[in-house]
Design a protein around this motif. Structure first.
Motif, PDB file in Angstrom:
ATOM      1  N   UNK A   1       0.929  -1.443   0.266  1.00 32.83           N
ATOM      2  CA  UNK A   1       0.457   0.036  -0.278  1.00 32.83           C
ATOM      3  C   UNK A   1       0.977   1.094   0.008  1.00 32.83           C
ATOM      4  N   UNK A   2       2.248   1.208   0.725  1.00 33.63           N
ATOM      5  CA  UNK A   2       2.708   2.113   0.795  1.00 33.63           C
ATOM      6  C   UNK A   2       4.368   1.915   0.248  1.00 33.63           C
TER       7      UNK A   2
ATOM      8  N   UNK B   1      -1.088  -0.594  -6.247  1.00 30.97           N
ATOM      9  CA  UNK B   1      -0.790  -1.991  -5.113  1.00 30.97           C
ATOM     10  C   UNK B   1      -0.381  -3.014  -6.178  1.00 30.97           C
ATOM     11  N   UNK B   2      -0.813  -2.812  -7.390  1.00 27.70           N
ATOM     12  CA  UNK B   2      -0.732  -3.163  -8.096  1.00 27.70           C
ATOM     13  C   UNK B   2       0.848  -3.446  -9.231  1.00 27.70           C
TER      14      UNK B   2
ATOM     15  N   UNK C   1      -9.014   0.146  -4.291  1.00 30.81           N
ATOM     16  CA  UNK C   1      -8.873  -1.191  -4.467  1.00 30.81           C
ATOM     17  C   UNK C   1      -8.782  -1.944  -3.176  1.00 30.81           C
ATOM     18  N   UNK C   2      -8.862  -3.072  -2.974  1.00 32.77           N
ATOM     19  CA  UNK C   2      -9.013  -4.454  -2.359  1.00 32.77           C
ATOM     20  C   UNK C   2      -7.849  -5.127  -2.619  1.00 32.77           C
ATOM     21  N   UNK C   3      -6.974  -5.182  -1.579  1.00 33.17           N
ATOM     22  CA  UNK C   3      -5.521  -5.850  -1.463  1.00 33.17           C
ATOM     23  C   UNK C   3      -6.135  -8.035  -2.012  1.00 33.17           C
ATOM     24  N   UNK C   4      -7.207  -8.028  -0.739  1.00 30.27           N
ATOM     25  CA  UNK C   4      -7.886  -9.552  -1.158  1.00 30.27           C
ATOM     26  C   UNK C   4      -9.447  -9.015  -1.069  1.00 30.27           C
TER      27      UNK C   4
ATOM     28  N   UNK D   1      -7.637  -2.032   2.514  1.00 33.83           N
ATOM     29  CA  UNK D   1      -7.862  -1.181   1.491  1.00 33.83           C
ATOM     30  C   UNK D   1      -6.719  -0.009   0.881  1.00 33.83           C
ATOM     31  N   UNK D   2      -6.777   0.143  -0.048  1.00 34.15           N
ATOM     32  CA  UNK D   2      -5.928   0.789  -0.542  1.00 34.15           C
ATOM     33  C   UNK D   2      -6.102   1.798  -1.704  1.00 34.15           C
TER      34      UNK D   2
END
Length: 331
Positions: free
Chosen positions: A227-228, A237-238, A275-278, A292-293
């Motif tokens: 995320x950072x 994050x992608x 964004x959702x990481x999972x 969340x990102x």
């Protein structure tokens, strides 16, 4: 944060606020459109095994829940009534039938079975069924839209995977604003958007303090979750590129007008999405801090509903397969 904080630029405030709402839904489905995430949840009957039985007898969902069954499940599955009894589910109280096809309507006609239309989200819901059956041009049959279709009560509830408590929503809002201020140019952009230097410093101090107090500012954890980055700037994050705060203040029309002029080097100021990481999953509650990102709209389109982690696994597989293919092709 009892003291009144300086206001954020409206577009940024709106973007953060909307993360506490569900995705859009049209009148042809039974879900609410852009409702708060702590609203009444709709749980598909085939998914109730994913939840602990206590969920159905507790106040886990702040605005309650409704279990949704198909007519076939209710009338032809011998185990359905036993399962409902074990979880204290009752048609017309906290469960409804959902008619989605003309065949269901004809075979299990609710009126012949003396069922009434459901219109109320709170228990008891005082109704037994809803219908969302599309029209058929071939047979000139009009669509059937019954239940939760009035202007005052449109949609039966939200998708259970999108649920979050009010406390969780507020925590997510805090952390997502914290991530805005970690963008490499956040202060500069906020200044250009009308905030003063003192307002910016006061806002950053208050948000950082609140996040520290609520354990929402664990930068090591944010870094490990993509995320950072390692200098504590917010990234997508992608693709892992730094995000420009300017992107938070672009509206749809701004981005549309500029899209034709953008080069690859401008991608860090492309429109920003949540964004959702999972990914969101039925049976899990993944709308939560540290999952969340913020990220590029184009990158989010690649992830779609699979989440960042699953998308990366898929991309790795694509790259490995491509390397093997190219190696074989060159021989």
């Amino acid at each position: 944060m009892a003291k009144r904080l300086p206001k954020l630029p409206p577009l940024l405030q709106s973007k953060i606020y909307k993360t506490g709402q569900t995705r859009s839904a049209n009148d042809d489905v039974i879900f609410q459109n852009r409702a708060n995430r702590n609203g009444t949840v709709l749980i598909p009957f085939e998914s109730i095994h994913l939840f602990d039985i206590s969920v159905f007898t507790s106040d886990r969902f702040e605005s309650g829940f409704i279990v949704v069954l198909s007519p076939e499940e209710y009338y032809t599955n011998p185990e359905a009534l036993n399962i409902m009894k074990a979880r204290k589910l009752k048609l017309g109280v906290n469960a409804i039938l959902s008619y989605e096809t003309r065949a269901q309507w004809n075979e299990f006609n609710p009126y012949k079975n003396k069922l009434t239309v459901a219109e109320k989200r709170t228990t008891p819901i005082d109704g037994h069924f809803v219908a969302r059956i599309l029209s058929s041009t071939s047979k000139d049959e009009e669509k059937i839209i019954l239940g939760f279709n009035t202007s005052s009560c449109k949609g039966a509830g939200i998708r259970v995977a999108e649920y979050a408590s009010l406390l969780t929503i507020k925590s997510c809002h805090l952390q997502l604003e914290y991530l805005y201020w970690l963008c490499y140019d956040s202060k500069e952009v906020a200044l250009s958007a009308g905030m003063t230097e003192s307002e910016i410093e006061n806002r950053i101090a208050a948000i950082t303090t609140a996040c520290n107090n609520q354990k929402l500012a664990n930068n090591e954890r944010l870094y490990k979750t993509r995320i950072i980055d390692n200098v504590q700037n917010t990234i997508c994050p992608l693709c892992l590129k730094k995000l420009s705060a300017e992107a938070f203040l672009l509206n749809f029309f701004d981005s549309s007008e500029k899209s034709s002029e953008k080069s690859d080097s401008d991608k860090d100021i492309s429109p920003i999405n949540l964004f959702y990481i999972n990914q969101l999953k039925t049976g899990e509650f993944n709308h939560s801090p540290y999952n969340l990102a913020w990220g590029h709209q184009n990158c989010n389109m690649i992830c779609k509903e699979t989440g960042v982690i699953e998308t990366i696994k898929w991309m790795k597989e694509v790259v490995v397969n491509t390397i093997i293919f190219n190696k074989d092709a060159s021989n």
